[in-house]
Design an enzyme around this catalytic site. Structure first.
Site, PDB file in Angstrom:
ATOM      1  N   GLY A 133      39.846  22.252  31.773  1.00 39.24           N
ATOM      2  CA  GLY A 133      39.662  20.817  31.964  1.00 39.24           C
ATOM      3  C   GLY A 133      40.946  20.070  31.676  1.00 39.24           C
ATOM      4  O   GLY A 133      42.043  20.632  31.784  1.00 39.24           O
ATOM      5  N   THR A 154      42.028  26.549  35.862  1.00 40.75           N
ATOM      6  CA  THR A 154      42.405  27.397  34.732  1.00 40.75           C
ATOM      7  C   THR A 154      41.431  28.568  34.612  1.00 40.75           C
ATOM      8  O   THR A 154      40.254  28.446  34.922  1.00 40.75           O
ATOM      9  CB  THR A 154      42.391  26.599  33.402  1.00 40.75           C
ATOM     10  OG1 THR A 154      43.172  25.430  33.564  1.00 40.75           O
ATOM     11  CG2 THR A 154      42.909  27.405  32.251  1.00 40.75           C
ATOM     12  N   ASP A 193      47.275  22.033  28.263  1.00 40.74           N
ATOM     13  CA  ASP A 193      46.895  22.649  26.995  1.00 40.74           C
ATOM     14  C   ASP A 193      47.017  24.176  27.025  1.00 40.74           C
ATOM     15  O   ASP A 193      47.107  24.813  25.979  1.00 40.74           O
ATOM     16  CB  ASP A 193      45.450  22.274  26.627  1.00 40.74           C
ATOM     17  CG  ASP A 193      44.445  22.661  27.705  1.00 40.74           C
ATOM     18  OD1 ASP A 193      44.836  22.859  28.872  1.00 40.74           O
ATOM     19  OD2 ASP A 193      43.240  22.756  27.373  1.00 40.74           O
ATOM     20  N   GLY A 205      43.832  19.000  30.035  1.00 51.61           N
ATOM     21  CA  GLY A 205      44.595  19.471  28.888  1.00 51.61           C
ATOM     22  C   GLY A 205      45.178  18.362  28.041  1.00 51.61           C
ATOM     23  O   GLY A 205      45.374  18.543  26.833  1.00 51.61           O
TER      24      GLY A 205
END
Ligand code: GLY
Length: 307
Positions: free
Chosen positions: A218, A166, A197, A220
């Protein structure tokens, strides 16, 4: 004070974001501009083109953008075939009455807006997926591909290395407006249609000009359950310092029933331009980039770390 921060893989874009701010541009433009090069770079396997494929060997992308003046936001999930999901997220915010579009509907809007198409599954991504399928699936199952039940494979395929990734950007412009942006291909070998997320406002990112902004990388599944980005901003509103707000949000994560994949890194910027990042879980030397919107090159800063 104008400033932009991003996570480590965002380093190739932070100069672009800073240039927008130095030219007197908006935080929202800075965030979008900073994320473009990360989405375009096929060597970054957790974002955009070259991102990790899902269990069916397809690259599905998620993104969110949010502005802190009026808390407008746009997000997209499970998008295939477009180069810049962050721009599509912005189109959702600016050209529809909605906040979140997924799959075919999001792709339809991308086509309506004339956004650039891309084959996001690179040769390297396809080879990664073929290797996984060959090694993880016994011969009979491989012959009947795809199997009727993908869910057991989602458990077997998940591994701590490929759940990281991400890119996140947070910016404050010279007028004191703030913005947040997140873009990802999510976990490698995720179940098709899985949203992390990143496209969930309040989980992957959140911003409010009055208090500050936060964004997470990380796992989600954890930050969705804890509402982590929103929590950090709420803790700022309640009067905690930036570092205490991040620590409190990590305490909320520690309370969750978690598993071997637990890893989250929170990036945060407050309304005065102070920055902080806090990593929870296994990671060697967690760091993030900071660049002043006034002058100077970007610098790589050590994040706090809680194991
Ligand atoms: N934090 C990115 C994801 O879980 O997809």
């Amino acid at each position: 004070m104008a400033i932009v921060i991003c996570n480590e893989v965002g380093g190739i874009g932070i100069g672009h974001a800073a240039r927008v701010l130095r030219a007197g541009g908006d935080a929202l433009d800075a965030v979008e501009r900073g994320i473009w090069p990360v989405e375009s770079d096929p060597r970054i396997h957790s974002v955009g083109r070259g991102g990790w494929p899902n269990l069916l060997g397809q690259v599905e992308l998620d993104a969110c953008i949010m502005e802190g003046a009026h808390l407008r936001s746009g997000a997209v999930g499970a998008v295939r075939g477009y180069l810049h999901p962050i721009t599509l997220a912005r189109r959702v915010m600016e050209r529809t009455p909605h906040v979140l579009l997924v799959g075919e509907g999001a792709e339809r809007l991308a086509a309506e807006c004339g956004l650039e198409r891309a084959e996001n599954l690179t040769r390297e991504g396809a080879a990664f997926w073929e290797h996984w399928r060959a090694s993880a699936i016994p011969g009979d199952e491989a012959r009947a591909w795809p199997p009727d039940a993908l869910a057991p494979l989602a458990w077997r395929a998940a591994d701590p290395v490929h759940t990281h990734g991400t890119t996140v950007f947070l910016a404050r412009d010279g007028r004191g407006h703030m913005a947040a942006g997140v873009s990802t291909s999510g976990w490698a070998l995720k179940y098709p249609g899985r949203l992390g997320d990143s496209p969930i406002v309040g989980a992957g990112c959140y911003v409010d000009d009055r208090y500050g902004a936060a964004a997470c990388i990380g796992q989600g599944e954890l930050t969705i359950r804890a509402g982590t980005a929103r929590s950090v901003v709420l803790y700022l509103k309640l009067g905690l310092s930036l570092s205490d707000a991040c620590r409190e949000a990590v305490r909320d994560l520690e309370h969750l029933a978690a598993d071997r994949l637990s890893f989250v890194m929170i990036h945060a910027l407050d309304a005065s331009g102070e920055h902080h990042a806090l990593c929870w879980g296994d990671h060697e030397s967690p760091r993030y980039w900071v660049c002043s919107g006034e002058q100077g090159p970007a610098s790589l800063v050590n994040a706090g770390h809680v194991r």
